[in-house]
Design a protein around this motif. Structure first.
Motif, mmCIF file in Angstrom:
data_model
loop_
_atom_site.group_PDB
_atom_site.id
_atom_site.type_symbol
_atom_site.label_atom_id
_atom_site.label_comp_id
_atom_site.label_asym_id
_atom_site.label_seq_id
_atom_site.Cartn_x
_atom_site.Cartn_y
_atom_site.Cartn_z
ATOM 1 N N ASN A 133 13.568 -17.520 91.635
ATOM 2 C CA ASN A 133 13.313 -17.465 90.375
ATOM 3 C C ASN A 133 14.013 -18.395 89.669
ATOM 4 O O ASN A 133 14.196 -19.203 88.864
ATOM 5 N N THR A 179 10.349 -19.635 106.668
ATOM 6 C CA THR A 179 9.130 -20.519 106.069
ATOM 7 C C THR A 179 8.844 -21.334 106.918
ATOM 8 O O THR A 179 8.478 -22.668 107.577
ATOM 9 N N ILE A 233 11.329 -25.806 99.365
ATOM 10 C CA ILE A 233 11.977 -26.814 97.841
ATOM 11 C C ILE A 233 10.793 -25.367 97.579
ATOM 12 O O ILE A 233 11.643 -24.544 96.668
ATOM 13 N N SER A 234 9.237 -24.295 97.853
ATOM 14 C CA SER A 234 8.729 -23.570 97.026
ATOM 15 C C SER A 234 9.195 -22.434 97.722
ATOM 16 O O SER A 234 8.994 -21.417 96.297
ATOM 17 N N ALA A 235 9.423 -22.261 98.383
ATOM 18 C CA ALA A 235 9.978 -20.767 99.186
ATOM 19 C C ALA A 235 11.410 -20.423 97.853
ATOM 20 O O ALA A 235 11.903 -19.630 97.067
ATOM 21 N N TYR A 236 11.962 -21.702 97.869
ATOM 22 C CA TYR A 236 13.888 -21.442 97.093
ATOM 23 C C TYR A 236 13.145 -21.246 95.494
ATOM 24 O O TYR A 236 13.941 -19.954 95.058
ATOM 25 N N LYS A 237 12.139 -21.953 95.064
ATOM 26 C CA LYS A 237 11.741 -21.536 93.701
ATOM 27 C C LYS A 237 11.357 -20.061 92.797
ATOM 28 O O LYS A 237 10.999 -19.352 92.884
ATOM 29 N N ARG A 238 10.826 -19.743 94.493
ATOM 30 C CA ARG A 238 9.539 -18.628 94.550
ATOM 31 C C ARG A 238 10.535 -17.132 94.591
ATOM 32 O O ARG A 238 10.847 -16.202 93.731
ATOM 33 N N ASN A 239 11.608 -17.235 95.847
ATOM 34 C CA ASN A 239 11.900 -16.285 96.161
ATOM 35 C C ASN A 239 13.188 -16.437 95.215
ATOM 36 O O ASN A 239 14.326 -15.055 95.421
ATOM 37 N N GLN A 267 9.343 -29.661 102.753
ATOM 38 C CA GLN A 267 9.031 -29.206 101.063
ATOM 39 C C GLN A 267 8.390 -27.755 100.805
ATOM 40 O O GLN A 267 8.510 -26.920 99.856
ATOM 41 N N ALA A 268 8.551 -27.293 102.067
ATOM 42 C CA ALA A 268 7.936 -26.379 102.168
ATOM 43 C C ALA A 268 8.901 -25.021 101.822
ATOM 44 O O ALA A 268 8.746 -23.328 100.936
ATOM 45 N N ASN A 302 14.476 -28.463 88.742
ATOM 46 C CA ASN A 302 14.292 -29.880 90.610
ATOM 47 C C ASN A 302 14.720 -29.574 91.721
ATOM 48 O O ASN A 302 16.397 -29.107 90.896
#
Length: 370
Positions: free
Chosen positions: A40, A109, A32-38, A29-30, A44
């Protein structure tokens, strides 16, 4: 991440009791957030960690549609069919989009998540341990203080002793060892907070339970406790066996048991009295060490009128009313104390009032005679 990381999670599960699967799910889960943040990415995504090798892969999740409107969230049926012939309209197609340097981000992460979960698990273990010890005694060392608290090191945790819960007669120095009574354990975002007291009546009760085997075994029972911390206390005790003296059991051979408690409470005086079902006897006992001539109780108003010898009046009342006040707290009765001479004087006044004729009757008698 690699097989060594997975082995480390297995060891962690054994040592800390934190489920390996729970940790991996949290890491996914963490990530997924790291992928979207780093990267852009607004699409989904799903992160999958191989449970054997530790390999991390990222999949974009897109809805299969006839005509693509948003390519970040949708994929055409034709393109999806190239991935798998099983895809149909409205299915979710998964396309691997793992970035080349994602391994470094994944490792950072994962470390953060594992560290956080370990901290949370340790806090939870401490909370569960101490929530079961509410109303119990713990021993710790004084670490430091501020305007609100003394901070007591209990080993695994730190307890908070409010300044107003310290006995007024004692002074603490750093590294002093103290016994305290746990009054409350709270779960907070910063971990469990353990509040302790040195003034609570429960501390006195628990100290006697530790010192007197008969109390621990259930032969002698502490019925009530009243306390003015640092100065004086009273406890009422009762024996479930006729041949066991409850007061003597608490005092101990040569007063050793009660003296141990007194020493722990820095010289606080302790009166041990015998509890009784008869309120007159109980109130008389509670006023110890004063002698009592007799007690009259009013059950409705819960008031006990006590008569003591003249020379015992000041002892019965105590310094600034302390003895009478503690006896009232101990018994739950309001206590009114008089000396024998005061009681005799009041009885004489009442007797005179009852024997004197009514003035109106005298006037009426004179009118009849005339």
């Amino acid at each position: 991440m690699n097989t060594e990381f997975m082995d480390a999670l297995t060891e962690l599960e054994k040592e800390k009791g934190i489920s390996k699967d729970v940790l991996l799910e949290a890491i996914e889960q963490a990530l997924i957030s790291a992928y979207k943040r780093n990267f852009n990415s607004a699409q989904n995504a799903r992160v999958d960690i191989d449970r054997e090798t530790g390999e991390v892969r990222v999949f974009a999740r897109k809805t299969v549609v006839e005509d693509v409107v948003d390519p970040r969230m949708e994929i055409s049926l034709a393109a999806a069919s190239e991935l798998s012939s099983a895809y149909q309209l409205n299915d979710i197609a998964e396309i691997e989009v793992t970035p080349r340097d994602f391994g470094r981000i994944a490792a950072q992460t994962a470390k953060q998540v594992v560290t956080q979960r370990i901290r949370e698990a340790e806090r939870s273990i401490i909370y569960e341990e101490y929530i079961d010890r509410e109303e119990d005694i713990v021993t710790g060392t004084v670490q430091r203080q501020d305007s609100r608290f003394y901070y007591i090191n209990l080993g695994k945790a730190e307890a908070l002793l409010p300044v107003n819960e310290k006995m007024p007669t004692e002074r603490f120095k750093q590294h002093d060892r103290v016994k305290t009574y746990i009054t409350k354990v709270e779960k907070t975002t910063k971990g469990p907070q353990i509040f302790v007291s040195r003034t609570h009546p429960g501390l006195l009760k628990r100290l006697f339970e530790l010192e007197v085997p008969e109390i621990y075994d259930g032969i002698v029972e502490i019925k009530s406790v009243s306390r003015e911390a640092g100065y004086r206390s009273k406890i009422a005790v009762h024996s479930r066996e006729e041949d066991v003296d409850p007061v003597g059991a608490c005092v101990g051979p040569k007063g050793m048991r009660v003296q141990t408690v007194v020493n722990e409470l820095k010289g606080e005086k302790i009166d041990i009295v015998r509890w009784s079902e008869d309120p007159e006897v109980y109130v008389a006992n509670a006023l110890s060490p004063s002698k009592v001539v007799h007690v009259d109780v009013d059950e409705e108003s819960k008031v006990a009128n006590v008569v003591v010898p003249d020379y015992q009046l000041s002892l019965a009342i105590g310094k600034e009313g302390q003895n009478a006040r503690l006896a009232a707290k101990l018994t739950g009765w309001k206590i009114d104390i008089k000396s024998e001479s005061e009681a005799e004087r009041d009885d004489a006044v009442e007797g005179a009032a009852e024997s004197s004729p009514d003035i109106e009757d005298e006037i009426e008698g004179e009118q009849i005679e005339s």
